[in-house]
Design an enzyme around this catalytic site. Sequence first.
Site, mmCIF file in Angstrom:
data_model
loop_
_atom_site.group_PDB
_atom_site.id
_atom_site.type_symbol
_atom_site.label_atom_id
_atom_site.label_comp_id
_atom_site.label_asym_id
_atom_site.label_seq_id
_atom_site.Cartn_x
_atom_site.Cartn_y
_atom_site.Cartn_z
ATOM 1 C CG ASP A 1 -1.667 1.199 1.486
ATOM 2 O OD1 ASP A 1 -2.344 1.632 0.533
ATOM 3 O OD2 ASP A 1 -1.611 1.775 2.594
ATOM 4 C CG ASN B 1 -3.919 12.454 -5.638
ATOM 5 O OD1 ASN B 1 -3.908 13.250 -6.565
ATOM 6 N ND2 ASN B 1 -4.889 12.429 -4.742
ATOM 7 C CG ASP C 1 -1.697 2.602 6.535
ATOM 8 O OD1 ASP C 1 -2.042 2.167 5.424
ATOM 9 O OD2 ASP C 1 -1.942 3.766 6.917
ATOM 10 N N GLY D 1 -7.381 3.736 3.673
ATOM 11 C CA GLY D 1 -7.498 2.718 2.628
ATOM 12 C C GLY D 1 -8.762 2.826 1.799
ATOM 13 C CG ASP E 1 -1.819 7.510 0.632
ATOM 14 O OD1 ASP E 1 -0.944 8.313 0.289
ATOM 15 O OD2 ASP E 1 -2.835 7.280 -0.050
ATOM 16 C CB SER F 1 -4.176 7.265 -3.528
ATOM 17 O OG SER F 1 -4.021 8.600 -3.933
ATOM 18 N NE ARG G 1 -9.949 12.086 -4.332
ATOM 19 C CZ ARG G 1 -9.493 12.398 -5.551
ATOM 20 N NH1 ARG G 1 -10.158 13.251 -6.307
ATOM 21 N NH2 ARG G 1 -8.372 11.857 -6.014
HETATM 22 C C1 BG6 Z 1 -5.839 5.631 0.292
HETATM 23 C C2 BG6 Z 1 -5.855 6.431 1.562
HETATM 24 O O1 BG6 Z 1 -4.524 5.220 0.019
HETATM 25 O O2 BG6 Z 1 -6.303 6.423 -0.806
HETATM 26 C C3 BG6 Z 1 -7.223 7.042 1.802
HETATM 27 O O3 BG6 Z 1 -5.523 5.578 2.647
HETATM 28 C C4 BG6 Z 1 -7.644 7.849 0.581
HETATM 29 O O4 BG6 Z 1 -7.148 7.871 2.942
HETATM 30 C C5 BG6 Z 1 -7.618 6.946 -0.654
HETATM 31 O O5 BG6 Z 1 -8.965 8.366 0.748
HETATM 32 C C6 BG6 Z 1 -8.026 7.668 -1.926
HETATM 33 O O6 BG6 Z 1 -7.071 8.658 -2.216
HETATM 34 P P1 BG6 Z 1 -7.226 9.813 -3.288
HETATM 35 O O7 BG6 Z 1 -5.847 10.392 -3.378
HETATM 36 O O8 BG6 Z 1 -7.667 9.180 -4.573
HETATM 37 O O9 BG6 Z 1 -8.236 10.758 -2.764
HETATM 38 MG MG MG Z 2 -2.604 3.159 3.670
#
Ligand code: BG6
Ligand code: MG
Length: 214
Positions: free
Chosen positions: A8, A117, A169, A45, A10, A115, A48
């Site tokens: 993972d 991002n 995590d 995890g 974040d 994510s 959004r």
């Molecule tokens: C996960 C995070 O990796 O990604 C979450 O643990 C987050 O907190 C999710 O909401 C989505 O991320 P993003 O960057 O697409 O908003």
């Molecule tokens: Mg994580």
Amino acid sequence: MIKACIFDLDGVIVDTARYHYLAWQRLAKELGISFTLEDNERLKGVSRMRSLEIILEIGGVTLDEKKKEELAVKKNQWFVDYVNAMKPDEIFPGVKDLLQKLKAKGLKVALASSSKNAKAVIKLIHIENDFDAIVDGTMTTHTKPDPEVFLLAAKHLGLSPVDCVVFEDAEAGVEAALNAGMKCVGIGSPKQLGKANLVIAHTGDFSIDHLNSL
Ligand code: BG6
Ligand code: MG
């Protein structure tokens, strides 16, 4: 025998979980919703939009889809601003070294993040070329604890789920890994991650020897 480690992002590779928290907390404050660190565990995890829905549920607030979309964009802009101000050394200690050691032992390494991002984040910390496969939130339709993201990572590596161990995590992430039929190393506290096969405080604490004990 374990043939691949799936990470993972974040909160496992880099300390960006705290930027997600800061951005959600800022949004919750604007909405007049009290949002604690404990509440935040439920968001880890999770996608959004699902994260926003959990916050709205906590506050007992109902909004239409258009407004929710607007708020999700706002939160993401704050998150992106925090991340762009991040220094490459915010990668957790020992992670780069661990990726190299695993590869030297002949294991595959993959990134599997919810994510959207994720690719931008790994570029910012200079590890974009360190993975044999990358799966992010733009490539999946179901959020953790659904196993989709991990199953897709195994598929891209050309391996079966039983060959893989996931580093997570988030409680939802540990469940997703187990739902995928994979082993799981929890990064954090046994209180939240007790279902994992092994829980360690920091990713950099993992050693090759741990692989035999999973
Ligand atoms: C996960 C995070 O990796 O990604 C979450 O643990 C987050 O907190 C999710 O909401 C989505 O991320 P993003 O960057 O697409 O908003
Ligand atoms: Mg994580």
